[in-house]
Design an enzyme around this catalytic site. Structure first.
Site, PDB file in Angstrom:
ATOM      1  N   ARG A  66       0.815  -1.222   0.000  1.00 32.07           N
ATOM      2  CA  ARG A  66       0.000   0.000   0.000  1.00 32.07           C
ATOM      3  C   ARG A  66       0.848   1.272   0.000  1.00 32.07           C
ATOM      4  O   ARG A  66       0.627   2.174  -0.801  1.00 32.07           O
ATOM      5  CB  ARG A  66      -0.890   0.052   1.245  1.00 32.07           C
ATOM      6  N   THR A  67       1.804   1.347   0.914  1.00 33.53           N
ATOM      7  CA  THR A  67       2.522   2.611   1.093  1.00 33.53           C
ATOM      8  C   THR A  67       3.368   2.935  -0.145  1.00 33.53           C
ATOM      9  O   THR A  67       3.318   4.048  -0.670  1.00 33.53           O
ATOM     10  CB  THR A  67       3.389   2.548   2.365  1.00 33.53           C
ATOM     11  N   LYS A  80      25.061  -5.263  -0.558  1.00 35.37           N
ATOM     12  CA  LYS A  80      26.513  -5.431  -0.702  1.00 35.37           C
ATOM     13  C   LYS A  80      27.242  -4.784   0.464  1.00 35.37           C
ATOM     14  O   LYS A  80      28.449  -4.583   0.413  1.00 35.37           O
ATOM     15  CB  LYS A  80      26.993  -4.811  -2.020  1.00 35.37           C
ATOM     16  N   ARG A 105      11.343   4.106   3.698  1.00 38.73           N
ATOM     17  CA  ARG A 105      10.865   3.111   4.664  1.00 38.73           C
ATOM     18  C   ARG A 105      12.088   2.311   5.088  1.00 38.73           C
ATOM     19  O   ARG A 105      12.865   1.842   4.253  1.00 38.73           O
ATOM     20  CB  ARG A 105       9.820   2.203   4.027  1.00 38.73           C
ATOM     21  N   HIS A 160       4.986   6.330  11.543  1.00 43.86           N
ATOM     22  CA  HIS A 160       4.500   6.153  10.164  1.00 43.86           C
ATOM     23  C   HIS A 160       3.501   7.298   9.939  1.00 43.86           C
ATOM     24  O   HIS A 160       2.292   7.101   9.926  1.00 43.86           O
ATOM     25  CB  HIS A 160       3.817   4.785  10.054  1.00 43.86           C
TER      26      HIS A 160
HETATM   27  C1  NCD Z   1       1.845  -0.949   8.296  1.00 46.40           C
HETATM   28  C2  NCD Z   1       3.344  -0.723   8.360  1.00 46.40           C
HETATM   29  O1  NCD Z   1       4.060  -1.051   7.434  1.00 46.40           O
HETATM   30  O2  NCD Z   1       3.750  -0.184   9.369  1.00 46.40           O
HETATM   31  N1  NCD Z   1       1.337  -1.119   7.032  1.00 46.40           N
HETATM   32  C3  NCD Z   1       1.114  -0.057   6.219  1.00 46.40           C
HETATM   33  O3  NCD Z   1       1.952   0.787   6.022  1.00 46.40           O
HETATM   34  N2  NCD Z   1      -0.093   0.026   5.653  1.00 46.40           N
HETATM   35  C4  NCD Z   1       1.378  -1.947   9.274  1.00 46.40           C
HETATM   36  C5  NCD Z   1       1.933  -3.326   9.226  1.00 46.40           C
HETATM   37  O4  NCD Z   1       2.857  -3.645   8.514  1.00 46.40           O
HETATM   38  O5  NCD Z   1       1.386  -4.142   9.972  1.00 46.40           O
END
Ligand code: NCD
Length: 333
Positions: A75-76, A103, A125, A153
């Site tokens: 999703r993100t 590496k 991320r 997040h």
């Molecule tokens: C979350 C995350 O990656 O922190 N998911 C997301 O971004 N929609 C929650 C999760 O991974 O459980």
């Protein structure tokens, strides 16, 4: 046909200074209530626009956005990519699995490399809490945190807030009781949501088995529960979280079946919440563990797909706002 991008609504936020004075978006903890409301207002404009045909703008034409993802994401990553492309930016995705990180390159060296390519915004991320800030301190462009370890997040919390405001037709969340249940200890979503929901006026109840509840959350204003039934009593919103096995070293719960028995959101349990309580989940869901399918798919109560939809609008707003200074937008340059 290319739809015309919405003209920015006149801001109802502080006169005489920037409505959003930050270069980066690394944590909800760094934002003030009016800054959160400003980003949500900006995002609202893109919600309707995204529902129209020909939803393409040239607002960010000529800008390069790098999505550097050191952890898995569906999703993100996708919504940041769609957001950047809908705004006309050149979007490049870097997956750590195929990068020099494998590496042995350090995070700092990777950051310096991305910076040398003159990105106009970097979306990161990473599995380590604080990694985004570390990179932000080393580069010259806006950095957006797409999830760092179990820290924060921020865009997830913003999209969750927008999904709630849209579903309830409200301007803020004053008086709302939100129960967040699951692996709170490892959840950056829980932390960002705790801060964001409270800033908007909601009361937040955190529920988890003792081993999965971080210390000190009461000091952050949360009400702490270990009994899911008690946490649900009269709640207006129930947000379920996945067990983050990838962040657990050792055994935190006896088994998924026992976890479901105590902390799974079933139809019977949902009946303990307020009659019209809304159901949320940031995804990915583990159906039958933290949430039953018949609850996740409730058409009138579950806003899980609306959360995903709001994610694109929120990320468009964040990319727009954070690049205004370098785009020389009037009042921001
Ligand atoms: C979350 C995350 O990656 O922190 N998911 C997301 O971004 N929609 C929650 C999760 O991974 O459980």
């Amino acid at each position: 046909m290319t739809a015309q991008a919405p003209t920015p609504a006149p801001s109802r936020f502080p006169a005489g200074r920037l409505a959003f004075p930050h270069r980066d978006l690394t944590a909800i903890a760094r934002l003030e209530r009016h800054e959160i409301l400003f980003l949500l207002d900006e995002a609202r404009q893109w919600v309707d626009w995204n529902r129209r045909a020909g939803r393409h703008s040239e607002l960010l034409a000529g800008l390069t956005i790098i999505n550097a993802f050191f952890e898995n994401s569906t999703r993100t990553l996708l919504s940041f990519e769609i957001a950047g492309k809908r705004l006309g930016a050149d979007v490049v995705n870097m997956h750590a699995a195929q990068s020099s990180v494998k590496k042995g390159e350090t995070l700092i060296d990777t950051a310096i490399t991305l910076n040398a390519m003159r990105a106009d915004a970097i979306v990161i991320r990473h599995g380590s809490s604080g990694a985004t800030q570390l990179i932000a301190d080393k580069v010259d462009c806006p950095v957006l945190n797409a999830g760092d370890g179990s820290h924060e997040h921020p865009t997830q919390a913003l999209l969750d807030a927008l999904a709630l405001l849209e579903a309830l037709g409200r301007e803020d969340l004053t008086g709302l009781a939100v129960t967040i249940c699951g692996d709170v200890l490892h959840s950056r979503v829980a932390r960002s949501n705790l801060l964001c929901l409270q800033a908007l006026g909601a009361t937040v109840r955190l529920c988890a088995p003792p081993a999965l509840m971080p210390a000190g959350v009461e000091a952050m204003g949360a009400q702490v529960f270990h009994d899911f039934g008690a946490a649900l009593a009269g709640a207006d919103v129930v947000m379920m979280l996945r067990l983050q096995q990838e962040r657990m070293s050792g055994q935190f719960i006896p088994s998924a079946r026992e976890y479901h028995q105590l902390y799974g959101l079933t139809r019977q349990r949902l009946a303990l919440a307020a009659p019209d309580a809304l159901v949320m989940h940031p995804g990915p869901m583990n159906r039958g563990v933290e949430i039953d399918s018949e609850v996740a798919d409730l058409l009138d109560r579950s806003i899980i797909t609306r959360q995903v939809e709001m994610g694109v609008a929120v990320r468009m707003a964040c990319l727009d706002v954070l690049t205004r200074t370098r785009r020389g937008v009037e009042g921001w340059a």
